[in-house]
Motif scaffolding. Structure first.
Motif, mmCIF file in Angstrom:
data_model
loop_
_atom_site.group_PDB
_atom_site.id
_atom_site.type_symbol
_atom_site.label_atom_id
_atom_site.label_comp_id
_atom_site.label_asym_id
_atom_site.label_seq_id
_atom_site.Cartn_x
_atom_site.Cartn_y
_atom_site.Cartn_z
ATOM 1 N N PHE A 1 142.479 37.976 63.744
ATOM 2 C CA PHE A 1 141.651 37.441 62.670
ATOM 3 C C PHE A 1 140.199 37.506 63.136
ATOM 4 O O PHE A 1 139.870 36.971 64.192
ATOM 5 C CB PHE A 1 142.039 35.994 62.367
ATOM 6 C CG PHE A 1 143.449 35.855 61.867
ATOM 7 C CD1 PHE A 1 143.722 35.932 60.516
ATOM 8 C CD2 PHE A 1 144.491 35.653 62.759
ATOM 9 C CE1 PHE A 1 145.019 35.800 60.055
ATOM 10 C CE2 PHE A 1 145.796 35.526 62.304
ATOM 11 C CZ PHE A 1 146.058 35.608 60.947
ATOM 12 N N PRO A 2 139.325 38.168 62.377
ATOM 13 C CA PRO A 2 137.934 38.296 62.799
ATOM 14 C C PRO A 2 137.206 36.952 62.785
ATOM 15 O O PRO A 2 137.621 36.004 62.119
ATOM 16 C CB PRO A 2 137.340 39.258 61.780
ATOM 17 C CG PRO A 2 138.224 39.170 60.594
ATOM 18 C CD PRO A 2 139.587 38.799 61.091
ATOM 19 N N VAL A 3 136.109 36.905 63.531
ATOM 20 C CA VAL A 3 135.302 35.692 63.622
ATOM 21 C C VAL A 3 134.861 35.230 62.240
ATOM 22 O O VAL A 3 134.824 34.041 61.958
ATOM 23 C CB VAL A 3 134.068 35.931 64.535
ATOM 24 C CG1 VAL A 3 133.141 34.739 64.514
ATOM 25 C CG2 VAL A 3 134.516 36.240 65.946
ATOM 26 N N GLU A 4 134.556 36.164 61.346
ATOM 27 C CA GLU A 4 134.038 35.817 60.030
ATOM 28 C C GLU A 4 135.116 35.273 59.090
ATOM 29 O O GLU A 4 134.813 34.810 57.995
ATOM 30 C CB GLU A 4 133.416 37.053 59.350
ATOM 31 C CG GLU A 4 132.368 37.757 60.153
ATOM 32 C CD GLU A 4 132.983 38.694 61.202
ATOM 33 O OE1 GLU A 4 134.026 39.293 60.956
ATOM 34 O OE2 GLU A 4 132.395 38.811 62.277
ATOM 35 N N ALA A 5 136.387 35.346 59.475
ATOM 36 C CA ALA A 5 137.469 34.925 58.585
ATOM 37 C C ALA A 5 137.386 33.428 58.305
ATOM 38 O O ALA A 5 137.034 32.638 59.167
ATOM 39 C CB ALA A 5 138.819 35.267 59.190
ATOM 40 N N ALA A 6 137.731 33.072 57.104
ATOM 41 C CA ALA A 6 137.729 31.662 56.712
ATOM 42 C C ALA A 6 139.077 31.030 57.020
ATOM 43 O O ALA A 6 140.038 31.717 57.345
ATOM 44 C CB ALA A 6 137.435 31.558 55.223
ATOM 45 N N ASN A 7 139.132 29.702 56.905
ATOM 46 C CA ASN A 7 140.417 29.030 57.036
ATOM 47 C C ASN A 7 141.401 29.619 56.038
ATOM 48 O O ASN A 7 141.013 30.114 54.986
ATOM 49 C CB ASN A 7 140.267 27.533 56.781
ATOM 50 C CG ASN A 7 139.654 26.822 57.967
ATOM 51 O OD1 ASN A 7 139.722 27.299 59.095
ATOM 52 N ND2 ASN A 7 139.053 25.681 57.717
#
Length: 94
Positions: A38-44
């Protein structure tokens, strides 16, 4: 499959096939991926896709299930519920 993500770290999690699956890897399906990122920019509540190749049957069989379980997140993430996904395979003729 879902995971709760911290906002500042890359998160990986293992994707395992449950022993309670009724389909057999190599006979009914193939699956190579064992981890998702899951990339850093991914949201919950971010999701990731996995690829499963369903193999043709030579015999008629009832529907079979593959149960995927998301485990062991890194980066301080917590896996929420559900942490499993069920794939149902209906008979695929050769």
């Amino acid at each position: 499959m879902w995971t709760q993500l911290p906002l500042s770290a890359l998160v990986t999690a293992n994707v395992a096939i449950s022993e309670f699956s009724t389909a057999t890897q190599g006979t009914d399906f193939t699956y190579a991926l064992t981890q998702v990122t899951f990339p850093v920019e991914a949201a919950n509540n971010a999701s990731q896709n996995v690829t499963v190749n369903v193999l043709p049957d030579t015999l008629f069989e009832p529907a079979e299930r593959v149960i995927f379980t998301l485990t062991n997140p890194t980066g301080g993430a917590v896996i929420g519920r559900p942490n499993q996904h069920v794939l149902t395979i209906n008979t695929v003729r050769a």
